[in-house]
Scaffold this motif. Structure first.
Motif, short mmCIF file in Angstrom:
data_model
loop_
_atom_site.label_atom_id
_atom_site.label_comp_id
_atom_site.label_asym_id
_atom_site.label_seq_id
_atom_site.Cartn_x
_atom_site.Cartn_y
_atom_site.Cartn_z
N UNK A 145 9.81 13.22 -5.86
CA UNK A 145 10.11 12.81 -4.49
C UNK A 145 9.09 13.45 -3.53
N UNK A 146 8.85 14.73 -3.73
CA UNK A 146 7.87 15.42 -2.87
C UNK A 146 6.49 14.78 -3.02
N UNK A 147 6.11 14.52 -4.27
CA UNK A 147 4.82 13.91 -4.52
C UNK A 147 4.72 12.55 -3.85
N UNK A 148 5.80 11.79 -3.91
CA UNK A 148 5.81 10.47 -3.28
C UNK A 148 5.59 10.56 -1.78
N UNK A 149 6.27 11.50 -1.16
CA UNK A 149 6.12 11.65 0.29
C UNK A 149 4.71 12.12 0.64
N UNK A 150 4.18 13.03 -0.20
CA UNK A 150 2.79 13.45 0.03
C UNK A 150 1.86 12.26 -0.13
N UNK A 151 2.18 11.40 -1.10
CA UNK A 151 1.39 10.18 -1.29
C UNK A 151 1.40 9.31 -0.04
N UNK A 152 2.57 9.19 0.58
CA UNK A 152 2.67 8.43 1.83
C UNK A 152 1.78 9.05 2.90
N UNK A 153 1.80 10.40 2.95
CA UNK A 153 0.95 11.09 3.92
C UNK A 153 -0.51 10.73 3.68
N UNK A 154 -0.89 10.70 2.40
CA UNK A 154 -2.27 10.33 2.06
C UNK A 154 -2.58 8.91 2.53
N UNK A 155 -1.60 8.01 2.35
CA UNK A 155 -1.80 6.63 2.78
C UNK A 155 -1.98 6.56 4.29
N UNK A 156 -1.17 7.34 5.01
CA UNK A 156 -1.29 7.35 6.48
C UNK A 156 -2.68 7.84 6.88
N UNK A 168 0.83 -1.21 0.00
CA UNK A 168 0.00 0.00 0.00
C UNK A 168 0.87 1.26 0.00
N UNK A 169 1.90 1.24 0.86
CA UNK A 169 2.75 2.42 0.97
C UNK A 169 3.49 2.67 -0.34
N UNK A 170 3.97 1.58 -0.95
CA UNK A 170 4.72 1.75 -2.21
C UNK A 170 3.81 2.31 -3.30
N UNK A 171 2.61 1.73 -3.41
CA UNK A 171 1.69 2.21 -4.45
C UNK A 171 1.30 3.66 -4.17
N UNK A 172 1.10 3.99 -2.90
CA UNK A 172 0.75 5.38 -2.56
C UNK A 172 1.88 6.32 -2.97
N UNK A 173 3.11 5.88 -2.69
CA UNK A 173 4.28 6.70 -3.05
C UNK A 173 4.30 6.92 -4.56
N UNK A 174 4.13 5.81 -5.31
CA UNK A 174 4.19 5.92 -6.77
C UNK A 174 3.08 6.82 -7.31
N UNK A 175 1.88 6.65 -6.75
CA UNK A 175 0.75 7.44 -7.25
C UNK A 175 1.01 8.93 -7.03
N UNK A 176 1.45 9.27 -5.82
CA UNK A 176 1.76 10.67 -5.53
C UNK A 176 2.87 11.18 -6.43
N UNK A 177 3.89 10.34 -6.61
CA UNK A 177 5.04 10.75 -7.42
C UNK A 177 4.64 10.99 -8.86
N UNK A 178 3.81 10.13 -9.42
CA UNK A 178 3.39 10.31 -10.80
C UNK A 178 2.54 11.57 -10.95
N UNK A 179 1.66 11.79 -9.97
CA UNK A 179 0.82 13.00 -10.03
C UNK A 179 1.70 14.25 -10.01
#
Lengths: 356, 552
Positions: free
Chosen positions: A247-258, A115-126
């Motif tokens: 990288x920023x998007x990925x971390x934001x994605x992690x935040x969304x996952x949390x 879940x965390x990896x996919x969230x990271x990727x999704x945020x990063x792509x966005x």
């Protein structure tokens, strides 16, 4: 006073000024300042339960702020962090809903990292989309970010009311709760996941070291301060800008996952809760110093968490948190840089039309 | 109106841009203000037009001292300046732009304004349509519009800063005849700022020549051009002996290169630079030498022709996966055709077609995004290839393009170093930059922020950051802001690099420097390469003529 001492002590000045103004404001509206401040304390840190609540709000804020440290260093205004967070939440929800449903035998130990990896990727792509729009399309990242934020919200609403609606029928509230094994392990009865805090602090540490000690960090710093000079020194501005954004998007994605995996238990309409925008403020206020970011983020989440108790005790509306926050920000922006306050103000004229 | 400048001084940091200038402008005459780039012409005129105050000295209008705090004040007093780049509003109509200068109260008097504008235009022999949009006008027409505005606002003294740059020959004729009429029939004062000798000869009654911030003298026109050349560029001084240069292999080859910008076209340039050779570019700023130098470094694209560094064109590298974004288009089209086929065969319905198109769009959009990201990671800009092949470019704008304000010298060293490790080795970088600081005599420490260095030290810092060995070093004004000793020291370091085979190309406004330091000098004028001469076979005077566009 020595300049260095001044620089360390100075941040207290705008905070104290803001406190004075807030106190006056409380008097004016007829509230007792002491009660109000103590209510803030009770609401944010006085009991273990409140403390964990504050921490639970702090973690995604910190993740977003950490990502923004990277983009601000590179001179990019990643307003799209909000949308990147939402897309991260969507990515994590997809795993929790669809993958966990299709393969019910996968244990949490596998599904949660996934879940965390996919969230990271999704945020990063966005974020990558905003970056490409900037470098290839000439769309400033602020405008691209705002547009992509709206799209992310629309996408969530579509998913909640359409394909991912709960079996009992679609509402605009949210999806059905995720299976228990896909959620982040929580501390007791609270919404706080210790794992996520460890992750956030670890990420902040890595980003801090990266920005300070690696060649890439230095490249970003140069890029943020002067694009043309950096280009002349052999730095590919396009490549580094895209990586920083992602990288920023990925971390934001992690935040969304949390957010979806601990604060909520499902994908909701407003999962971000303005955390992305708040993180931008925090990073600006901290002057891009990671440790300041950490502290200010904690302060702000305490303010927001404490607001509800303030309402109970003093009959002030809980939006008082927002007002206090706003005043703090205003005073920090006005008086935060001691050099600007102390230095004599000069009138700057625009550059001449041409030079012979 | 009689305008007197008394003891005008303007000091920027440690540069004396104007150093005690006394000048008088009488009504009814056309004055020329001559000087090389950086002689202080623009500074003086910006002071006169109220753009900036002088450090000391005063301005007298008809004997009354006056001081301006803004260009508006000067214009109210009757002094108007026509800037080199037009200060207008391209999205507006001519008449709107014109009316902006007035206090219009609430309602724009468009009709009255148009009539007035047309009347002025007729009176001064301009043709201008008030309805047109400013961005559809040529540079010359915009200039006319601006002139009309200044005249309508009552300018008695008109300053024209390089007015003939970028306008057509007919427009120049119209401009000049209008200027003559304004001065000789309407008793206005005209000041023409220029470095084109022929124009000054053609139009002016008297010229004042500036050099290095000082007034060298005034001269009535007509006079022999050689007098003006000597006043502008100084007496010839004996030069140090040129170190012998042996022609080695070709480093840079320029084949029929053409560069076009909206302002200037540089056409059909062709020459070679050899190992160890120093080529100086002479010419007034904006004559095409700067464009060519930047094009050679891959910073501006060529319109046609090619430039080879060690036999290879400076073109950058296309990404090996440049086709990835195209794959996305292909996927979308194939999927679309497939859906249409299915629709025709009756296997899906219209609603499903719409859904299918959305899915195909999303899918190909995702491929496009990932593809574009990878592609942009793996392609290399032309300048970066030039850089990787051993080329270096030292720009004139020290803090604009050369150095990063806010970073220390050590940090610059790390960025500029040929090899990078993942984690920065601060100690090694500090030692290396300290060594180079000592070598080039930079006044500063490794941890100094480059923005805190003086201009001359920033210049030295940029030179200290050049790696060795290099194939080709390009410099814009390498010793601007340096005193003679430091300039000699830096050129001494360059001599050493020359012996190691590094070629040099540099632009300078200082003809003595060009003559003393170059093996060959390429002279540019108005986008044309006038001639390439051996430095040992020419003189300041000859260069002055060629810079003015005359073949020798």
């Amino acid at each position: 006073m020595k300049r260095d001492n001044l620089r360390i002590i100075w941040p207290a000045v705008p905070v104290l000024l803001a406190l004075v103004v807030i106190t006056i404001l409380l008097f004016v509206v007829g509230a007792d300042p002491i009660t109000t401040y103590s209510a803030f304390w009770t609401g944010s840190f006085a009991t273990a339960e409140r403390t964990f609540s504050t921490l639970a709000f702090w973690v995604p804020l910190l993740l977003c702020a950490t990502g923004l440290l990277v983009t601000f260093t590179a001179g990019l205004w990643n307003i799209g962090v909000e949308g990147q967070m939402i897309m991260g939440a969507v990515g994590a929800s997809w795993v929790a809903l669809k993958v966990a449903n299709a393969l019910p035998n996968i244990p949490g130990l596998v599904i949660i990292p996934l879940e965390l990896i996919i969230a990271f990727l999704a945020g990063a792509l966005w974020a990558g989309l905003a970056a490409i729009l900037k470098t290839r399309g000439g769309v400033h990242e602020i405008f691209g970010g705002v547009a992509l934020n709206s799209l992310a919200i629309i996408a969530t609403n579509y998913l909640i009311s359409g394909p991912w609606q709960p079996p009992e029928g679609g509402t605009f509230r949210g999806t059905q709760p995720f299976p228990a094994h896909t959620l982040l392990p929580l501390h007791g009865d609270t919404l706080f996941s210790p794992l996520s805090l460890v992750l956030a602090l670890l990420v902040l540490l890595v980003v801090m070291l990266t920005l300070k000690g690696t060649f890439w960090g230095l490249k970003l710093k140069a890029l943020g301060k002067n694009l043309s000079s950096a280009f002349m020194m052999g730095i590919s501005s396009e490549r580094e800008a895209i990586i920083a954004m992602m990288l920023c998007g990925g971390l934001a994605g992690l935040a969304g996952a949390v957010r979806v995996l601990s604060w909520f238990d499902s994908l909701r309409q407003s999962i971000s809760g303005g955390i992305g925008f708040l993180a931008i403020l925090i990073v600006l206020l901290s002057g891009m110093r990671p440790l300041f970011t950490l502290v200010i983020a904690l302060l702000f989440s305490a303010l927001l968490t404490g607001g509800s108790i303030v309402q109970l005790r003093t009959q002030l509306h809980s939006s008082i948190s927002g007002i206090i926050q706003g005043l703090l920000v205003l005073f920090m922006l006005l008086f935060g840089d001691y050099r600007k306050v102390i230095r004599k103000r000069r009138v700057v004229k625009p550059a001449p039309g041409g030079d012979a | 109106m009689r305008v007197e400048l008394q003891e005008i001084r303007k000091i920027f940091g440690d540069v004396r841009a104007n150093d005690g200038i006394d000048l008088t402008f009488e009504p009814g005459k056309i004055y020329g203000l001559l000087g090389e780039n950086g002689a202080g012409k623009s500074t003086l005129m910006k002071i006169l037009s109220g753009y900036q105050p002088p450090t000391s000295g005063q301005i007298l209008l008809d004997g009354q001292p006056i001081s301006f705090s803004a260009p508006d004040d000067a214009l109210n007093a009757g002094i108007g300046m026509l800037y080199q780049s037009p200060l207008d509003f391209p999205p507006l109509q001519v008449i709107e732009n014109h009316l902006l200068a007035y206090d219009n109260r609430l309602i724009l008097k468009l009709e009255d304004g148009s009539e007035e504008l047309k009347a002025y235009a007729r009176r001064f022999g301009f043709e201008i349509d008030p309805e047109r949009y400013v961005d559809t006008l040529t540079l010359g027409e915009r200039q006319q519009m601006e002139l009309l505005r200044l005249l309508a606002l009552g300018a008695e003294l008109l300053i024209l800063d390089e007015p003939t740059t970028g306008i057509s020959a007919e427009q120049k004729e119209v401009l000049f005849s209008t200027m003559r009429r304004l001065a000789h029939d309407e008793n206005k004062t005209i000041v023409l700022v220029s470095h084109k000798l022929e124009e000054v000869q053609e139009l002016c009654d008297q010229v004042a020549v500036l050099r290095q911030g000082k007034l060298i003298g005034t001269q009535d026109i007509p006079c022999p051009t050689s007098i003006l050349v000597r006043m502008m560029f100084g007496e010839e001084i004996p030069r140090s002996e040129q170190p012998a240069f042996e022609e080695g292999p070709v480093v840079l080859q320029i084949n029929d290169a053409c560069i076009h910008t909206y302002r200037l076209a540089v056409e059909h340039i062709e020459f070679e630079v050899h190992e160890g050779e120093v080529i100086g570019f002479a010419g007034l700023e904006g004559s095409g030498q700067g464009l060519l130098l930047r094009a050679c470094a891959g910073l501006i694209p060529l319109r046609s022709g090619e430039i080879l560094l060690d036999g290879k064109p400076v073109k950058g590298k296309r990404s090996p996966v440049f086709w990835l974004p195209y794959l996305a288009y292909a996927v979308f089209i194939v999927r679309l055709i497939w859906l249409l086929v299915e629709l025709i065969l009756g296997r899906i319905r219209g609603v499903q077609l719409a859904g299918g198109i959305v899915v195909a769009l999303l899918l190909s959009g995702a491929i496009w995004l990932v593809g574009t990201i990878i592609e942009s990671w793996t392609s290399v800009a032309p300048y970066h290839e030039f850089y990787a092949q051993g080329g270096a470019f030292v720009p004139a704008g020290r803090l604009d393009e050369g150095l990063v304000a806010g970073l220390s010298l050590t940090e610059h060293m790390i960025l500029a170093a040929p090899e990078h490790s993942f984690m920065v080795n601060w100690n090694a970088a500090r030692e290396e930059i300290q060594k180079r600081i000592n070598q080039v005599n930079v006044v500063g420490r490794p941890e100094s922020d480059v923005a805190e260095l003086s201009g001359g030290n920033q210049q030295r810092a940029m030179i200290a950051l050049l790696n060795a060995p290099l194939r080709l070093i390009m410099l814009e004004h390498p010793t601007r802001g340096l005193d003679v000793t430091s300039a000699n020291h830096i050129w001494g370091l360059f001599q050493q690099r020359r012996r190691e085979g590094t070629a040099f190309m540099f632009i300078s406004a200082d003809l003595d420097e060009l003559l003393e330091r170059s093996d060959r000098i390429a002279v540019f004028s108005g986008g044309r390469l006038i001639q390439i001469v051996r430095a040992s076979d020419t003189s300041v005077e000859e260069l002055g003529y060629m810079i003015g566009g005359e073949q020798v």
